[in-house]
Design a protein around this motif. Structure first.
Motif, mmCIF file in Angstrom:
data_model
loop_
_atom_site.group_PDB
_atom_site.id
_atom_site.type_symbol
_atom_site.label_atom_id
_atom_site.label_comp_id
_atom_site.label_asym_id
_atom_site.label_seq_id
_atom_site.Cartn_x
_atom_site.Cartn_y
_atom_site.Cartn_z
ATOM 1 N N ALA A 4 43.847 45.337 33.597
ATOM 2 C CA ALA A 4 42.400 45.183 33.795
ATOM 3 C C ALA A 4 41.632 45.923 32.706
ATOM 4 C CB ALA A 4 42.008 45.687 35.184
ATOM 5 N N ALA A 5 42.097 47.128 32.354
ATOM 6 C CA ALA A 5 41.386 47.920 31.333
ATOM 7 C C ALA A 5 41.463 47.212 29.978
ATOM 8 C CB ALA A 5 41.996 49.318 31.246
ATOM 9 N N ALA A 6 42.641 46.682 29.644
ATOM 10 C CA ALA A 6 42.795 46.005 28.346
ATOM 11 C C ALA A 6 41.931 44.750 28.302
ATOM 12 C CB ALA A 6 44.264 45.657 28.124
ATOM 13 N N ARG A 7 41.895 44.018 29.409
ATOM 14 C CA ARG A 7 41.103 42.778 29.415
ATOM 15 C C ARG A 7 39.605 43.075 29.366
ATOM 16 N NH1 ARG A 7 44.838 39.476 33.775
ATOM 17 N NH2 ARG A 7 46.570 39.184 32.343
ATOM 18 N N ARG A 8 39.205 44.141 30.028
ATOM 19 C CA ARG A 8 37.780 44.515 29.964
ATOM 20 C C ARG A 8 37.397 44.853 28.522
ATOM 21 N NH1 ARG A 8 38.285 46.792 35.105
ATOM 22 N NH2 ARG A 8 38.865 48.790 34.214
ATOM 23 N N ALA A 51 44.967 33.411 38.403
ATOM 24 C CA ALA A 51 46.137 33.777 37.580
ATOM 25 C C ALA A 51 45.842 35.010 36.733
ATOM 26 C CB ALA A 51 46.531 32.618 36.676
ATOM 27 N N MET A 52 44.561 35.245 36.450
ATOM 28 C CA MET A 52 44.198 36.397 35.617
ATOM 29 C C MET A 52 43.954 37.651 36.460
ATOM 30 S SD MET A 52 44.388 35.300 32.485
ATOM 31 C CE MET A 52 43.432 36.324 31.351
ATOM 32 N N GLU A 53 44.229 37.567 37.727
ATOM 33 C CA GLU A 53 44.198 38.729 38.635
ATOM 34 C C GLU A 53 42.863 39.476 38.631
ATOM 35 O OE1 GLU A 53 48.473 40.619 38.364
ATOM 36 O OE2 GLU A 53 47.919 39.691 36.467
ATOM 37 N N GLY A 54 41.780 38.712 38.539
ATOM 38 C CA GLY A 54 40.468 39.340 38.717
ATOM 39 C C GLY A 54 39.799 39.825 37.437
ATOM 40 N N THR A 55 40.529 39.878 36.342
ATOM 41 C CA THR A 55 39.920 40.264 35.058
ATOM 42 C C THR A 55 40.364 39.269 34.005
ATOM 43 O OG1 THR A 55 40.302 42.553 35.696
ATOM 44 C CG2 THR A 55 39.506 42.169 33.479
ATOM 45 N N PRO A 56 39.472 38.507 33.449
ATOM 46 C CA PRO A 56 38.024 38.446 33.636
ATOM 47 C C PRO A 56 37.633 38.065 35.078
ATOM 48 C CG PRO A 56 38.737 37.139 31.755
ATOM 49 C CD PRO A 56 39.956 37.555 32.454
ATOM 50 N N PRO A 57 36.424 38.471 35.482
ATOM 51 C CA PRO A 57 35.969 38.131 36.838
ATOM 52 C C PRO A 57 35.624 36.652 36.946
ATOM 53 C CG PRO A 57 34.219 39.209 35.621
ATOM 54 C CD PRO A 57 35.417 39.214 34.717
ATOM 55 N N PRO A 58 35.707 36.086 38.171
ATOM 56 C CA PRO A 58 35.410 34.655 38.355
ATOM 57 C C PRO A 58 33.983 34.279 37.955
ATOM 58 C CG PRO A 58 36.237 35.671 40.403
ATOM 59 C CD PRO A 58 36.154 36.749 39.378
ATOM 60 N N ILE A 107 45.395 28.940 42.471
ATOM 61 C CA ILE A 107 45.375 29.202 41.026
ATOM 62 C C ILE A 107 44.499 28.189 40.271
ATOM 63 C CG2 ILE A 107 47.344 27.823 40.239
ATOM 64 C CD1 ILE A 107 48.479 30.323 38.971
ATOM 65 N N ARG A 108 44.229 27.034 40.932
ATOM 66 C CA ARG A 108 43.379 26.008 40.310
ATOM 67 C C ARG A 108 41.955 25.989 40.882
ATOM 68 N NH1 ARG A 108 48.402 22.680 39.747
ATOM 69 N NH2 ARG A 108 48.513 22.152 37.544
ATOM 70 N N SER A 109 41.634 26.959 41.744
ATOM 71 C CA SER A 109 40.300 26.937 42.354
ATOM 72 C C SER A 109 39.206 27.029 41.282
ATOM 73 C CB SER A 109 40.155 28.087 43.354
ATOM 74 O OG SER A 109 40.432 29.305 42.706
ATOM 75 N N SER A 110 39.476 27.722 40.203
ATOM 76 C CA SER A 110 38.469 27.931 39.160
ATOM 77 C C SER A 110 38.273 26.689 38.293
ATOM 78 C CB SER A 110 38.898 29.098 38.274
ATOM 79 O OG SER A 110 40.176 28.816 37.712
ATOM 80 N N PHE A 111 39.046 25.640 38.521
ATOM 81 C CA PHE A 111 38.904 24.409 37.742
ATOM 82 C C PHE A 111 37.930 23.434 38.419
ATOM 83 C CE2 PHE A 111 42.433 24.528 34.541
ATOM 84 C CZ PHE A 111 42.959 25.760 34.891
ATOM 85 N N ARG A 112 37.481 23.782 39.617
ATOM 86 C CA ARG A 112 36.584 22.859 40.348
ATOM 87 C C ARG A 112 35.141 23.030 39.874
ATOM 88 N NH1 ARG A 112 38.503 25.190 45.787
ATOM 89 N NH2 ARG A 112 40.699 24.702 45.680
ATOM 90 N N PRO A 113 34.269 22.080 40.247
ATOM 91 C CA PRO A 113 32.833 22.279 39.975
ATOM 92 C C PRO A 113 32.369 23.574 40.646
ATOM 93 C CG PRO A 113 33.252 20.032 40.719
ATOM 94 C CD PRO A 113 34.537 20.782 40.889
ATOM 95 N N ASP A 114 31.352 24.212 40.086
ATOM 96 C CA ASP A 114 30.878 25.489 40.636
ATOM 97 C C ASP A 114 30.569 25.382 42.125
ATOM 98 O OD1 ASP A 114 31.191 26.976 38.355
ATOM 99 O OD2 ASP A 114 29.131 26.635 37.648
ATOM 100 N N SER A 115 29.963 24.250 42.535
ATOM 101 C CA SER A 115 29.565 24.116 43.943
ATOM 102 C C SER A 115 30.770 23.970 44.871
ATOM 103 C CB SER A 115 28.648 22.899 44.106
ATOM 104 O OG SER A 115 29.369 21.749 43.692
ATOM 105 N N GLU A 116 31.965 23.705 44.305
ATOM 106 C CA GLU A 116 33.153 23.533 45.136
ATOM 107 C C GLU A 116 34.156 24.674 44.981
ATOM 108 O OE1 GLU A 116 34.729 19.599 44.332
ATOM 109 O OE2 GLU A 116 32.718 18.742 44.481
ATOM 110 N N ARG A 117 33.760 25.682 44.180
ATOM 111 C CA ARG A 117 34.654 26.831 44.034
ATOM 112 C C ARG A 117 34.492 27.746 45.234
ATOM 113 N NH1 ARG A 117 33.007 29.404 38.566
ATOM 114 N NH2 ARG A 117 34.345 31.081 39.269
#
Ligand SMILES: N[C@@H](CCC(=O)N[C@@H](CS)C(=O)NCC(=O)O)C(=O)O
Length: 240
Positions: free
Chosen positions: A134-138, A189-196, A229-239
């Protein structure tokens, strides 16, 4: 052995290097077997792959094409997502190369010097603790990652103003590749970092990702591929 008359796309279950080809085959209504491996089941396929890696597109006659970039461009041509004009193709590649090396190998020491945006994150996969990752990704997101996101944002803003899509007035493989990589970056898959909600800071990228997610074939794909793991691929209104 290929099942009769169908392409077989070999890759791991996760939505990374093969995801653009999966989406383009779906958009083009081309039936294909999505052959997915776990690390264990992959061991049997690896020796059959042309370069010992995936993705691999297997043709109905059993011959195989390796390299995600080659597969993407072949499938794009099959389904009408490759522009005819050479300059438009170059514009498509400019954007695709800017983002698609997420999985390129880079030594941790070199993380901040690599050219491609997603390659920045590669070394973090191998860090041992969640805190370290998380620190490295931030640090990446506040430094070189921010620069890369801003340049991508400018590229998209200018392209949309000029033609509507990255490579002109029609959607192309570049839009799909950029979409898939932007979505992967904020995936669980990115475990929260970057944030959704990363793209709240990048309104052009947020709107672009959402726009491609609402393209009918793309939206449909994620209605039937509902893994978290694919939830972030949906339209914003469906995430979620
Ligand atoms: N440049 C290749 C890289 C392929 C690659 O790195 N594939 C990884 C998965 S993303 C892989 O097969 N790893 C397992 C292995 O090397 O055996 C491409 O874009 O297709």
């Amino acid at each position: 052995m290929s099942s009769q008359g169908r392409y077989r796309l070999h890759y791991f279950t996760y939505p990374a290097r093969a995801e653009p080809a999966r989406l383009m085959l779906t958009i083009g209504n081309i039936p294909f077997d999505d052959v997915t491996y776990t690390p264990e089941s992959y061991a049997e396929f690896k020796p059959k792959a042309p370069f010992g890696q995936v993705p691999v597109l297997e043709f109905p006659d059993g011959s195989m094409l390796a390299q995600g970039g080659a597969i993407d461009r072949y499938v794009a041509k099959l389904v009408g997502l490759c522009p005819a004009d050479p300059l438009a193709v170059a514009r498509a590649d400019e954007a695709a190369f800017h983002v698609e090396d997420f999985f390129a190998t880079a030594h941790p020491e070199a993380a901040f010097h690599v050219e491609d945006f997603f390659a920045l994150f590669r070394p973090t996969w191998y860090m041992s603790t969640a805190e370290e990752k998380a620190a490295a990704r931030r640090a990446i997101l506040e430094g070189p990652g921010r620069d890369k996101l801003l340049s991508l944002s400018r590229l998209i803003e200018e392209a949309e103003a000029a033609g509507g899509w990255i490579a002109g007035d029609k959607m192309s493989y570049a839009d799909i590749i950029v979409f898939a990589n932007l979505s992967l970056l904020i995936s669980p898959a990115m475990e929260g970092t970057p944030p959704p909600n990363l793209y709240d800071q990048y309104p052009v990228l947020k709107a672009f990702r959402d726009r491609v997610a609402r393209v009918p074939g793309v939206r449909e794909f994620y209605r039937t591929h509902t893994e978290p793991i694919r939830s972030s691929f949906r339209p914003d209104s469906e995430r979620a």
